[in-house]
Design an enzyme around this catalytic site. Structure first.
Site, PDB file in Angstrom:
ATOM      1  N   HIS A 179      -5.423  -0.175 -10.195  1.00 28.43           N
ATOM      2  CA  HIS A 179      -4.457  -0.694  -9.230  1.00 28.43           C
ATOM      3  C   HIS A 179      -5.041  -1.176  -7.902  1.00 28.43           C
ATOM      4  O   HIS A 179      -4.835  -2.345  -7.542  1.00 28.43           O
ATOM      5  CB  HIS A 179      -3.358   0.351  -8.979  1.00 28.43           C
ATOM      6  CG  HIS A 179      -2.521   0.644 -10.172  1.00 28.43           C
ATOM      7  ND1 HIS A 179      -1.734   1.777 -10.291  1.00 28.43           N
ATOM      8  CD2 HIS A 179      -2.352  -0.039 -11.333  1.00 28.43           C
ATOM      9  CE1 HIS A 179      -1.121   1.769 -11.457  1.00 28.43           C
ATOM     10  NE2 HIS A 179      -1.477   0.687 -12.115  1.00 28.43           N
TER      11      HIS A 179
ATOM     12  N   ASP B  21      -1.663   4.330  -4.474  1.00 29.53           N
ATOM     13  CA  ASP B  21      -2.877   4.623  -5.245  1.00 29.53           C
ATOM     14  C   ASP B  21      -4.122   4.812  -4.398  1.00 29.53           C
ATOM     15  O   ASP B  21      -5.099   5.385  -4.870  1.00 29.53           O
ATOM     16  CB  ASP B  21      -3.107   3.519  -6.282  1.00 29.53           C
ATOM     17  CG  ASP B  21      -2.164   3.646  -7.459  1.00 29.53           C
ATOM     18  OD1 ASP B  21      -2.324   4.591  -8.239  1.00 29.53           O
ATOM     19  OD2 ASP B  21      -1.245   2.812  -7.573  1.00 29.53           O
TER      20      ASP B  21
END
Length: 356
Positions: A197, A292
């Protein structure tokens, strides 16, 4: 059972379990997220899994009402909500309840356990974390969700470690894909989202800020991007090795959960049909960065620091995203102190998660 979170994963999982015969309660912090579902009483589930109208029993913004008397509580929210949710529900948690962070990202169960125990030290509960979200899914309307892909295997571990089997047994009533891991250190350091991500988002940031429409995985991850992802993945594996826990490379993980036939990360991603149609974010404020980085990359880096493993590629991404967001994710992410393990050795951390 209770589902905490009415986003993509929460409504998809809740609907699937309801169609499988479970009595499902649904919670979200925001009334706007559940208003339509509350009015209709459920949602339509579509896609490659079960299809049909799924009824929810209780739909509410009161977390105490939703989790009351539920043996299984699935927390399906962004990881940056875990800490506040732990504090919010701590006084309502009942002895024997199993709470599963789906997923926990890195250190989710540790953070949740530490926060609950500070407020309600006597409660005897199980906190587990899944290594990743089992679905590729989207909430496609106010009362509709679609499942585009299902992983073949997702590992789960709990605090205390002896209760991992209990958590997996509950989950296996609906999902045979959930399998026990040796510890939450293993699930935390198998966080493939940390690799998939932040970096591709960062390297496509100009396209994203221009609101360009492109497929995140198939178009946003080029051969060059995948090469840097592979270096980050090597750092993740070295930290896991330092803690003595089993892990696999991102390539091996893709083969395991998606049945891809490939030899490198770029080819694995291109071969994965479950990623087809997943659009790139349209803003730099995307969860791929705001979740993330502090909840995945920061704790991996912190665990590396604790175990003496250098993580320069991971650290580079943390620093660059901190500049973009004007937030010091090194200090404001999941630090060792926030996880409740500051000052421990790797061996002491492993012992703690087995017998807190």
């Amino acid at each position: 059972m209770a589902i905490i979170g009415a986003g993509n994963g929460g409504v998809s999982m809740g609907a699937y379990m309801a169609l499988r015969g479970a009595q499902v309660n649904l919670y979200d912090k925001f009334e706007s997220a559940v208003e339509s579902i509350k009015e209709r009483g459920g949602i339509d589930l579509k896609g490659i899994s079960l299809e049909g109208y799924a009824k929810f029993e209780v739909v509410s913004t009161s977390i105490g009402e939703v989790i009351k008397d539920c043996s299984l509580i699935m927390v399906v929210t962004p990881a940056f909500a875990h800490l506040s949710l732990a504090k919010e529900c701590a006084e309502f948690i009942e002895d024997g309840q199993v709470i599963v962070l789906h997923p926990g990202r890195t250190g989710g169960a540790l953070e949740f356990y530490n926060a609950v125990k500070q407020i309600n030290p006597e409660v005897n509960f199980v906190i587990a974390e899944a290594q990743t979200l089992i679905y590729a899914c989207r909430r496609t309307g106010p009362t509709e969700a679609r499942i585009m892909g299902i992983k073949n295997k997702v590992s789960v571990a709990a605090i205390p470690g002896k209760d991992t089997e209990k958590a997996v047994k509950y989950l296996n009533e609906y999902y045979p894909q959930f399998v026990p891991a040796k510890s939450i250190i293993e699930t935390s350091l198998m966080n493939i989202g940390a690799i998939f991500h932040p970096l591709p988002t960062l390297l496509n940031i100009a396209r994203i800020e221009a609101s360009e429409d492109f497929e995140y995985y198939h178009e946003g991850i080029s051969k060059s991007v995948s090469m840097i992802m592979t270096e980050m993945d090597k750092e993740r594996q070295l930290v896991a090795k330092a803690f003595g826990v089993e892990t696999v490379s991102a390539v091996e993980w893709m083969k395991m959960v998606y049945d891809t036939d490939c030899e490198n990360l770029y080819d694995c991603i291109q071969a994965n049909k479950a990623y087809t149609g997943i659009s790139a974010p349209k803003s730099a404020d995307t969860r791929y960065l705001s979740e993330d980085v502090p909840m995945s990359l920061t704790p991996i880096s912190e665990l590396g620091r604790l175990s003496g493993v250098s993580t320069p590629y991971i650290d580079m991404v943390i620093e660059m995203v901190s500049i973009i967001h004007k937030i010091d994710y090194r200090k404001n992410g999941r630090t060792l102190e926030r996880l409740g393990i500051e000052g421990l050795t790797p061996a002491e951390v492993i012992a703690f998660v087995d017998h807190p």
